[in-house]
Scaffold this motif. Structure first.
Motif, PDB file in Angstrom:
ATOM      1  N   ASP A 163       0.840  -1.194   0.000  1.00  0.00           N
ATOM      2  CA  ASP A 163       0.000   0.000   0.000  1.00  0.00           C
ATOM      3  C   ASP A 163       0.879   1.249   0.000  1.00  0.00           C
ATOM      4  O   ASP A 163       1.937   1.283   0.638  1.00  0.00           O
ATOM      5  CB  ASP A 163      -0.907  -0.003   1.227  1.00  0.00           C
ATOM      6  CG  ASP A 163      -1.960   1.081   1.169  1.00  0.00           C
ATOM      7  OD1 ASP A 163      -3.057   0.800   0.661  1.00  0.00           O
ATOM      8  OD2 ASP A 163      -1.681   2.210   1.627  1.00  0.00           O
ATOM      9  N   HIS A 184       0.446   4.069   1.434  1.00  0.00           N
ATOM     10  CA  HIS A 184       0.492   4.842   2.673  1.00  0.00           C
ATOM     11  C   HIS A 184       0.725   4.021   3.939  1.00  0.00           C
ATOM     12  O   HIS A 184       1.284   4.546   4.906  1.00  0.00           O
ATOM     13  CB  HIS A 184      -0.814   5.635   2.853  1.00  0.00           C
ATOM     14  CG  HIS A 184      -1.019   6.697   1.827  1.00  0.00           C
ATOM     15  ND1 HIS A 184      -0.157   7.759   1.666  1.00  0.00           N
ATOM     16  CD2 HIS A 184      -1.994   6.852   0.899  1.00  0.00           C
ATOM     17  CE1 HIS A 184      -0.590   8.537   0.684  1.00  0.00           C
ATOM     18  NE2 HIS A 184      -1.692   8.004   0.204  1.00  0.00           N
ATOM     19  N   LYS A 222       4.309   3.708   5.404  1.00  0.00           N
ATOM     20  CA  LYS A 222       4.831   5.033   5.750  1.00  0.00           C
ATOM     21  C   LYS A 222       4.165   5.570   7.014  1.00  0.00           C
ATOM     22  O   LYS A 222       4.830   6.058   7.938  1.00  0.00           O
ATOM     23  CB  LYS A 222       4.611   6.000   4.586  1.00  0.00           C
ATOM     24  CG  LYS A 222       5.387   5.663   3.317  1.00  0.00           C
ATOM     25  CD  LYS A 222       5.091   6.680   2.228  1.00  0.00           C
ATOM     26  CE  LYS A 222       5.914   6.413   0.972  1.00  0.00           C
ATOM     27  NZ  LYS A 222       5.524   5.146   0.319  1.00  0.00           N
ATOM     28  N   ASP A 223       2.834   5.488   7.065  1.00  0.00           N
ATOM     29  CA  ASP A 223       2.110   6.058   8.197  1.00  0.00           C
ATOM     30  C   ASP A 223       2.414   5.318   9.496  1.00  0.00           C
ATOM     31  O   ASP A 223       2.625   5.935  10.548  1.00  0.00           O
ATOM     32  CB  ASP A 223       0.602   6.035   7.923  1.00  0.00           C
ATOM     33  CG  ASP A 223       0.201   7.001   6.814  1.00  0.00           C
ATOM     34  OD1 ASP A 223       1.032   7.852   6.444  1.00  0.00           O
ATOM     35  OD2 ASP A 223      -0.944   6.899   6.326  1.00  0.00           O
ATOM     36  N   PRO A 277       9.250   6.929   7.975  1.00  0.00           N
ATOM     37  CA  PRO A 277       8.493   5.972   7.151  1.00  0.00           C
ATOM     38  C   PRO A 277       9.170   4.609   7.112  1.00  0.00           C
ATOM     39  O   PRO A 277      10.398   4.503   7.135  1.00  0.00           O
ATOM     40  CB  PRO A 277       8.490   6.630   5.768  1.00  0.00           C
ATOM     41  CG  PRO A 277       9.661   7.557   5.772  1.00  0.00           C
ATOM     42  CD  PRO A 277       9.807   8.040   7.175  1.00  0.00           C
ATOM     43  N   PRO A 295      -0.864  11.492   9.915  1.00  0.00           N
ATOM     44  CA  PRO A 295      -0.034  10.846   8.894  1.00  0.00           C
ATOM     45  C   PRO A 295       0.823  11.844   8.129  1.00  0.00           C
ATOM     46  O   PRO A 295       0.373  12.942   7.796  1.00  0.00           O
ATOM     47  CB  PRO A 295      -1.061  10.179   7.971  1.00  0.00           C
ATOM     48  CG  PRO A 295      -2.274  10.001   8.827  1.00  0.00           C
ATOM     49  CD  PRO A 295      -2.283  11.175   9.755  1.00  0.00           C
ATOM     50  N   ARG A 348       2.328  13.506   5.127  1.00  0.00           N
ATOM     51  CA  ARG A 348       1.874  13.622   3.740  1.00  0.00           C
ATOM     52  C   ARG A 348       2.812  14.492   2.906  1.00  0.00           C
ATOM     53  O   ARG A 348       2.472  14.901   1.810  1.00  0.00           O
ATOM     54  CB  ARG A 348       0.451  14.211   3.699  1.00  0.00           C
ATOM     55  CG  ARG A 348      -0.602  13.219   4.188  1.00  0.00           C
ATOM     56  CD  ARG A 348      -0.757  12.069   3.208  1.00  0.00           C
ATOM     57  NE  ARG A 348      -1.810  11.158   3.605  1.00  0.00           N
ATOM     58  CZ  ARG A 348      -1.615  10.014   4.217  1.00  0.00           C
ATOM     59  NH1 ARG A 348      -0.386   9.631   4.519  1.00  0.00           N
ATOM     60  NH2 ARG A 348      -2.631   9.232   4.541  1.00  0.00           N
ATOM     61  N   ARG A 358       3.838  11.749  -3.627  1.00  0.00           N
ATOM     62  CA  ARG A 358       2.483  11.238  -3.514  1.00  0.00           C
ATOM     63  C   ARG A 358       2.231  10.260  -4.652  1.00  0.00           C
ATOM     64  O   ARG A 358       2.895  10.304  -5.685  1.00  0.00           O
ATOM     65  CB  ARG A 358       1.455  12.383  -3.588  1.00  0.00           C
ATOM     66  CG  ARG A 358       1.536  13.355  -2.422  1.00  0.00           C
ATOM     67  CD  ARG A 358       0.612  14.537  -2.657  1.00  0.00           C
ATOM     68  NE  ARG A 358       0.689  15.498  -1.558  1.00  0.00           N
ATOM     69  CZ  ARG A 358      -0.166  15.551  -0.558  1.00  0.00           C
ATOM     70  NH1 ARG A 358      -1.154  14.694  -0.509  1.00  0.00           N
ATOM     71  NH2 ARG A 358      -0.040  16.450   0.400  1.00  0.00           N
ATOM     72  N   SER A 359       1.252   9.413  -4.447  1.00  0.00           N
ATOM     73  CA  SER A 359       0.895   8.493  -5.524  1.00  0.00           C
ATOM     74  C   SER A 359       0.423   9.304  -6.725  1.00  0.00           C
ATOM     75  O   SER A 359      -0.448  10.169  -6.597  1.00  0.00           O
ATOM     76  CB  SER A 359      -0.225   7.561  -5.047  1.00  0.00           C
ATOM     77  OG  SER A 359      -0.586   6.661  -6.055  1.00  0.00           O
TER      78      SER A 359
END
Length: 290
Positions: A228, A230, A233-234, A243, A275, A277, A281-282
């Motif tokens: 995934d 995120h 990392k989160d 991360p 989280p 950010r 980013r994706s």
């Protein structure tokens, strides 16, 4: 009904509608389509009504759906943030819909794309090919299309929904298996590993997609969506202040086996978590323009 929030695929999901303490959902059971209405007047009580050919089957599976079969025995939150979130959400459980094909096609549509784009595709395909919800459902609700319908959706409709050819082929390969996919649960019961092996034998279904099915359809409290964009990392930021990659995520969550999914959800729900950010980013790709 916090337990069921992960079943909703975006705010515009035509299979799910939230109205205060009432949750409306549709599904396609083995016995046919169903609309059901769940009401939770307090934490320890859920009432249900259902309409359509699949109503009796759905009501039989209600305890599993709301997490009554999820067993948190032996779960030790351990980390302060997990402890706090567990205290705040004592009724959180892992649901078990039993509807493998629904979770599988939803997962395939979400592969490698931004959630907003996947949710838009899910909505468009349901509005275009799903059946109207039976009973007194809110206006605009739709039922998950039949396997035969998914398998026959022409390529241009996938394109217009923003689903690239690879995901479309995978979704249709799943649909062509039809009832065999849902029968994996009947054949293997609580042997989640065996169900996952069956799913991963389908070309295009990998670790992430199989885990997404486990989380929704199988009630697998240990499933983790490795890969995934995120999650690693989160959780890394929460547990280590930086991360994680997937290998580090697996190592960090090992202490909580067989409750790793429970920990992932509790961390995601914690108000103490913000989280990270920043940074990459994706990427969003409009497949309709290709």
């Amino acid at each position: 009904m916090l337990t069921l929030t992960l079943l909703r695929r975006g705010a515009g999901d035509p299979t799910t509608r939230r109205d205060g303490s009432v949750l409306w959902r549709t599904s396609r059971m083995a016995t046919g389509p169903v609309t059901y209405r769940l009401h939770q007047p307090h934490r320890r009580l859920v009432t249900a009504e259902a309409w359509g050919p699949g109503a009796a089957e759905m009501l039989d599976g209600l305890p599993a759906l709301v997490g009554a079969e999820d067993d948190p025995t032996g779960f030790d939150p351990h980390h302060p943030i997990v402890v706090d979130s567990h205290r705040r959400h004592p009724g959180l459980r892992v649901p078990r819909t039993g509807r493998v094909l629904e979770a599988l096609i939803g997962g395939v549509i979400e592969q490698r794309v931004v959630g907003l784009d996947a949710f838009a595709a899910w909505r468009r395909l349901h509005m275009r090919f799903g059946d109207p919800a039976p009973g007194p459902a809110p206006h605009g609700m739709r039922v998950f299309p039949t396997a035969e319908t998914w398998a026959s959706i022409p390529s241009w409709e996938w394109h217009l929904a923003g689903v690239d050819p690879q995901r479309a082929r995978t979704a249709q390969a799943c649909a062509r298996l039809g009832r065999q996919v849902d029968d994996l649960v009947t054949a293997h019961g609580r042997d989640h590993a065996a169900v996952v092996r069956g799913l991963r034998s389908i070309p295009g279904v990998g670790v992430w997609t199989a885990a997404e099915v486990g989380i929704r359809a199988l009630g697998d409290a240990d499933a983790v969506s490795f890969g995934d964009f995120h999650v690693a990392k989160d959780i890394g930021h929460v547990l280590a202040g930086r991360p994680f990659d997937d290998a580090e995520l697996a190592e960090a969550l090992e202490r909580w086996r067989p409750h790793r999914q429970r920990v992932v959800r509790l961390i995601a729900l914690s108000p103490l978590v913000r989280p990270e950010r920043r940074g990459p980013r994706s990427p969003r790709v409009d497949h309709r323009a290709i």
